[in-house]
Design a protein around this motif. Structure first.
Motif, PDB file in Angstrom:
ATOM      1  N   SER A 155      10.981 -33.552 -21.259  1.00  0.00           N
ATOM      2  CA  SER A 155       9.721 -34.006 -20.667  1.00  0.00           C
ATOM      3  C   SER A 155       8.827 -32.814 -20.371  1.00  0.00           C
ATOM      4  O   SER A 155       9.300 -31.779 -19.884  1.00  0.00           O
ATOM      5  CB  SER A 155       9.963 -34.776 -19.366  1.00  0.00           C
ATOM      6  OG  SER A 155      10.762 -35.904 -19.590  1.00  0.00           O
ATOM      7  N   SER A 156       7.548 -32.970 -20.663  1.00  0.00           N
ATOM      8  CA  SER A 156       6.545 -31.975 -20.314  1.00  0.00           C
ATOM      9  C   SER A 156       5.655 -32.549 -19.222  1.00  0.00           C
ATOM     10  O   SER A 156       5.037 -33.600 -19.409  1.00  0.00           O
ATOM     11  CB  SER A 156       5.697 -31.597 -21.538  1.00  0.00           C
ATOM     12  OG  SER A 156       4.572 -30.832 -21.147  1.00  0.00           O
TER      13      SER A 156
ATOM     14  N   PHE B 196      -1.250 -36.511 -18.423  1.00  0.00           N
ATOM     15  CA  PHE B 196      -0.664 -36.755 -19.738  1.00  0.00           C
ATOM     16  C   PHE B 196       0.728 -36.131 -19.813  1.00  0.00           C
ATOM     17  O   PHE B 196       0.936 -35.149 -20.535  1.00  0.00           O
ATOM     18  CB  PHE B 196      -1.566 -36.212 -20.851  1.00  0.00           C
ATOM     19  CG  PHE B 196      -2.935 -36.815 -20.904  1.00  0.00           C
ATOM     20  CD1 PHE B 196      -3.127 -38.078 -21.441  1.00  0.00           C
ATOM     21  CD2 PHE B 196      -4.021 -36.131 -20.382  1.00  0.00           C
ATOM     22  CE1 PHE B 196      -4.379 -38.642 -21.467  1.00  0.00           C
ATOM     23  CE2 PHE B 196      -5.284 -36.687 -20.417  1.00  0.00           C
ATOM     24  CZ  PHE B 196      -5.474 -37.948 -20.953  1.00  0.00           C
ATOM     25  N   ASN B 197       1.656 -36.648 -19.058  1.00  0.00           N
ATOM     26  CA  ASN B 197       3.045 -36.229 -19.201  1.00  0.00           C
ATOM     27  C   ASN B 197       3.613 -36.797 -20.495  1.00  0.00           C
ATOM     28  O   ASN B 197       3.229 -37.888 -20.922  1.00  0.00           O
ATOM     29  CB  ASN B 197       3.883 -36.710 -18.020  1.00  0.00           C
ATOM     30  CG  ASN B 197       3.539 -35.977 -16.728  1.00  0.00           C
ATOM     31  OD1 ASN B 197       2.872 -34.958 -16.738  1.00  0.00           O
ATOM     32  ND2 ASN B 197       4.002 -36.513 -15.612  1.00  0.00           N
ATOM     33  N   ILE B 198       4.541 -36.079 -21.095  1.00  0.00           N
ATOM     34  CA  ILE B 198       5.137 -36.502 -22.361  1.00  0.00           C
ATOM     35  C   ILE B 198       6.656 -36.478 -22.233  1.00  0.00           C
ATOM     36  O   ILE B 198       7.227 -35.508 -21.738  1.00  0.00           O
ATOM     37  CB  ILE B 198       4.697 -35.587 -23.526  1.00  0.00           C
ATOM     38  CG1 ILE B 198       3.179 -35.615 -23.696  1.00  0.00           C
ATOM     39  CG2 ILE B 198       5.379 -36.026 -24.824  1.00  0.00           C
ATOM     40  CD1 ILE B 198       2.672 -34.654 -24.749  1.00  0.00           C
ATOM     41  N   GLN B 199       7.291 -37.544 -22.668  1.00  0.00           N
ATOM     42  CA  GLN B 199       8.756 -37.603 -22.721  1.00  0.00           C
ATOM     43  C   GLN B 199       9.162 -38.014 -24.120  1.00  0.00           C
ATOM     44  O   GLN B 199       8.595 -38.954 -24.695  1.00  0.00           O
ATOM     45  CB  GLN B 199       9.297 -38.603 -21.692  1.00  0.00           C
ATOM     46  CG  GLN B 199      10.817 -38.654 -21.626  1.00  0.00           C
ATOM     47  CD  GLN B 199      11.329 -39.534 -20.489  1.00  0.00           C
ATOM     48  OE1 GLN B 199      10.550 -40.030 -19.691  1.00  0.00           O
ATOM     49  NE2 GLN B 199      12.625 -39.714 -20.415  1.00  0.00           N
ATOM     50  N   PHE B 200      10.144 -37.321 -24.696  1.00  0.00           N
ATOM     51  CA  PHE B 200      10.579 -37.642 -26.048  1.00  0.00           C
ATOM     52  C   PHE B 200      12.077 -37.451 -26.168  1.00  0.00           C
ATOM     53  O   PHE B 200      12.678 -36.619 -25.483  1.00  0.00           O
ATOM     54  CB  PHE B 200       9.836 -36.793 -27.099  1.00  0.00           C
ATOM     55  CG  PHE B 200       9.960 -35.308 -26.902  1.00  0.00           C
ATOM     56  CD1 PHE B 200      10.927 -34.579 -27.583  1.00  0.00           C
ATOM     57  CD2 PHE B 200       9.106 -34.631 -26.040  1.00  0.00           C
ATOM     58  CE1 PHE B 200      11.044 -33.211 -27.405  1.00  0.00           C
ATOM     59  CE2 PHE B 200       9.224 -33.258 -25.853  1.00  0.00           C
ATOM     60  CZ  PHE B 200      10.191 -32.537 -26.544  1.00  0.00           C
TER      61      PHE B 200
ATOM     62  N   ILE C  78       8.991 -41.626 -28.208  1.00  0.00           N
ATOM     63  CA  ILE C  78       8.132 -40.753 -27.407  1.00  0.00           C
ATOM     64  C   ILE C  78       7.239 -41.620 -26.521  1.00  0.00           C
ATOM     65  O   ILE C  78       6.795 -42.696 -26.943  1.00  0.00           O
ATOM     66  CB  ILE C  78       7.289 -39.821 -28.307  1.00  0.00           C
ATOM     67  CG1 ILE C  78       6.470 -38.849 -27.459  1.00  0.00           C
ATOM     68  CG2 ILE C  78       6.400 -40.621 -29.246  1.00  0.00           C
ATOM     69  CD1 ILE C  78       5.789 -37.768 -28.290  1.00  0.00           C
ATOM     70  N   THR C  79       6.994 -41.157 -25.298  1.00  0.00           N
ATOM     71  CA  THR C  79       6.157 -41.878 -24.335  1.00  0.00           C
ATOM     72  C   THR C  79       5.168 -40.912 -23.700  1.00  0.00           C
ATOM     73  O   THR C  79       5.535 -39.792 -23.324  1.00  0.00           O
ATOM     74  CB  THR C  79       7.005 -42.527 -23.233  1.00  0.00           C
ATOM     75  OG1 THR C  79       7.914 -43.460 -23.818  1.00  0.00           O
ATOM     76  CG2 THR C  79       6.117 -43.270 -22.232  1.00  0.00           C
ATOM     77  N   ILE C  80       3.921 -41.364 -23.572  1.00  0.00           N
ATOM     78  CA  ILE C  80       2.899 -40.627 -22.836  1.00  0.00           C
ATOM     79  C   ILE C  80       2.616 -41.403 -21.549  1.00  0.00           C
ATOM     80  O   ILE C  80       2.454 -42.625 -21.576  1.00  0.00           O
ATOM     81  CB  ILE C  80       1.615 -40.465 -23.665  1.00  0.00           C
ATOM     82  CG1 ILE C  80       1.920 -39.678 -24.945  1.00  0.00           C
ATOM     83  CG2 ILE C  80       0.529 -39.761 -22.858  1.00  0.00           C
ATOM     84  CD1 ILE C  80       0.729 -39.535 -25.865  1.00  0.00           C
TER      85      ILE C  80
ATOM     86  N   TYR D 203       2.134 -46.225 -19.123  1.00  0.00           N
ATOM     87  CA  TYR D 203       3.178 -45.748 -20.037  1.00  0.00           C
ATOM     88  C   TYR D 203       2.875 -46.328 -21.421  1.00  0.00           C
ATOM     89  O   TYR D 203       2.754 -47.551 -21.567  1.00  0.00           O
ATOM     90  CB  TYR D 203       4.564 -46.211 -19.607  1.00  0.00           C
ATOM     91  CG  TYR D 203       4.896 -45.960 -18.160  1.00  0.00           C
ATOM     92  CD1 TYR D 203       5.675 -44.873 -17.770  1.00  0.00           C
ATOM     93  CD2 TYR D 203       4.443 -46.835 -17.165  1.00  0.00           C
ATOM     94  CE1 TYR D 203       5.991 -44.661 -16.439  1.00  0.00           C
ATOM     95  CE2 TYR D 203       4.747 -46.629 -15.839  1.00  0.00           C
ATOM     96  CZ  TYR D 203       5.523 -45.542 -15.475  1.00  0.00           C
ATOM     97  OH  TYR D 203       5.820 -45.338 -14.152  1.00  0.00           O
TER      98      TYR D 203
END
Length: 571
Positions: free
Chosen positions: A209-210, A216-220, A262-264, A276
């Motif tokens: 996760s960023s 705009f967090n990103i999880q992949f 991937i999710t933003i 989400y």
């Protein structure tokens, strides 16, 4: 003599001299320019603390000696530098400690690791009525047997007792490079109560996760899909030993709670309204579309048999009898699942954990909703005769395990699923509920053949599915003793009658140390499952090719009462 002379040149000698002189002469303060601090910031108990590189007592003596002219400025700086180098060399490059897990961190905070373990040990006592003996359940949770995943009725005796390692989880979590780039790994080695094979260690979660940009967090990677409240919540923070059956049936993919994608999203701790948006394989965890296959007929519009015979009268244009159980086509591998969720924290931040363990002093209210679209799910092959179909076992097993086995045998289907949820918490009281709706679209619009000549077909198309639940709880002793109740309703096929599934749960939960980490739970459940409607090809054994694939007869309502006693430890 040489050793004595060498001693006079050592910085330590001048430190000793300075100490003696200043002890006699008394202290004088230095100008700010000389007394400038040298050291570095270190993390201690979650806070940044400034630590001087030189011991404060020695530094004070040096400064006084410099002020009184006992040492030169060059000597002062040399001793200061050597002291810093010595302190840095003696300081460990990492630190370890225990705080709800085993923690390891580098001094520059570029790497952090937390290791945790959770176990749920359970005893279950079941009581089932005679309907579970005949006809049993062949429509929602059938047993899958054989290489081709043939489904058979799930039948059992009236009583049953079992011990179970329901969940065993090992967690690795933390950050890399800086706190805004996080990782999360969860391994599971457990056995479900209705599992048909021994448990084994598998990867449940593996994702990054960023959080560099709060909006705009990103999880992949592989993780739980952000779709509905029951799906996001962890089994570590539930009010009952198990989720209600309806919760499992309405996952985003229709197969499992987890998927790869991937999710933003935005930061849940900053914004009151959270969004989400995700894209996933739609094939469940540790699997992708390329692994799925389609059993096609060798010649279009020409039948084929499982043993080389042709079960249908062949037109003159068709070749000799052919086999059609061949995994020779991988189709729809360009399809992906799309998921969106919106959550509004109207008051406070109730989170996704069930119950009000925190004993909220102010009301906590949130509402949310989700939508998912998962196209081209292979519920079976496109074989003309349902008794000879071949489906990918991964899809078939997931569909059956989550209670959607009525959808098996219908070929390629599209799932469009909606969910609405809400939660309220205040001073130990909690109330939450969800509503679900799933639209099931079959690509092959015609009714499946029920005999070899296709003169008899299924009585109707498979319908959609709906369901809902509501649950509440209250802490009789704040943070230590909770009572909870739940009612769930599920209609797995809106085109069929007498097939409703209703569930009632009551639970008494004792939190030994005031947290979810150490608890004992006693849950009573009553489940009434209608056997009406129909399911394609569920019988044992299959009839000869000249016969008819029967529909499962209705045998009344399947009733099950069970008591689960569960111990959970999380450290």
């Amino acid at each position: 003599m040489r050793s004595r002379f060498r001693c006079l040149t050592e910085p330590g000698f001048w430190v000793t001299v300075a100490f003696i002189v200043t002890a006699v002469a008394g202290g004088l303060s230095l100008p700010p320019a000389i007394a400038a601090e040298s050291g570095r910031l270190v993390e201690k108990d979650g806070k940044l603390v400034f630590v001087e590189s030189t011991d404060p007592a020695i530094k004070l003596l040096l400064e006084r000696a410099l002020k009184q002219g006992l040492i030169t400025k060059e000597e002062y700086e040399k001793v200061e530098k050597e002291s810093e180098e010595r302190a840095y060399a003696l300081t460990p490059t990492f630190k370890g400690w225990y705080d709800r897990g085993f923690n390891l961190s580098m001094n520059d905070n570029a790497f952090y690791l937390k290791i945790r373990f959770r176990a749920q040990l359970r005893y279950t006592q079941r009581f089932r009525n005679d309907a579970w003996r005949d006809p049993g359940d062949a429509k929602n949770f059938p047993e899958l047997l054989g290489v081709f995943g043939d489904y058979r009725a799930n039948r059992s005796d009236e009583t049953g007792s079992s011990f179970n390692v329901r969940r065993a989880r090992l967690y690795f979590m933390g950050h890399l490079f800086n706190p805004d780039f996080k990782y999360y790994v969860q391994l599971a080695g457990e056995t479900a109560e209705n599992s048909q094979s021994p448990g084994s260690v598998r990867v449940l979660d593996l994702n990054f996760s960023s959080t560099h940009f709060p909006l705009f967090n990103i999880q992949f990677g592989q993780y739980k899909v952000y779709f509905n409240r029951a799906q996001i919540n962890s089994t570590a923070s539930m009010q009952f030993a198990e989720r209600a059956l309806v919760m499992d049936a309405f996952t985003a993919s229709g197969l499992d709670r987890r998927d790869i994608g991937i999710t933003i999203m935005n930061d849940e701790e900053i914004y009151p309204v959270n969004y989400y948006v995700g894209i996933f394989n739609g094939a469940g965890p540790s699997f992708n579309r390329i692994g799925g296959f389609f059993s096609e007929q060798p010649t279009e519009n020409c039948g084929g048999g499982t043993t080389g015979q042709n079960p249908f009268p062949s037109p003159a244009s068709c070749p000799a009898p052919q086999r059609n159980i061949n995994a020779n086509l991988r189709n729809d591998i360009n399809q992906l699942m799309y998921v969106a969720r919106l959550n509004w924290n109207i008051m406070g931040r109730p989170g996704y954990g069930e119950g009000d363990l925190a004993y909220s002093e102010t009301p906590q209210i949130a509402v949310g909703g989700g939508f998912s679209y998962n196209p081209a799910v292979n519920a079976s092959s496109n074989s003309s005769f349902v008794g000879t179909d071949l489906a990918n076992l991964n899809f078939r097993r997931q569909i059956a395990a989550f209670g959607n086995a009525r959808q098996l045998g219908w070929g390629i289907v599209d799932y469009a699923t909606w969910a609405l949820d809400g939660v309220f918490k205040y001073r130990g009281f909690s109330l939450q509920g969800e509503y679900y709706f799933k639209n099931v679209t079959r690509h092959e619009k015609g009714l499946p053949c029920m005999n070899t000549t296709c003169t008899q077909t299924a009585p109707g198309l498979l319908g959609n599915a709906t369901g809902w639940y509501v649950q509440t709880g209250y802490y009789v002793i704040p943070r230590y003793l909770e009572i909870a109740g739940r009612y769930a309703y599920w209609d797995p096929d809106t085109n069929s009658a007498d097939d409703l599934i209703k569930q009632v749960d009551l639970s008494l939960n004792w939190f030994l140390n005031g947290t979810y980490d150490h608890q004992i739970m006693v849950t009573y459940s009553n489940i009434a499952m209608g056997t009406g409607g129909y399911a394609i090809g569920r019988s044992a054994p299959l009839p000869p090719q000249s016969g008819t694939i029967p529909l499962d007869a209705s045998g009344g309502t399947l009733i099950e009462n069970m008591i689960r006693v569960q111990y959970q430890i999380f450290f």
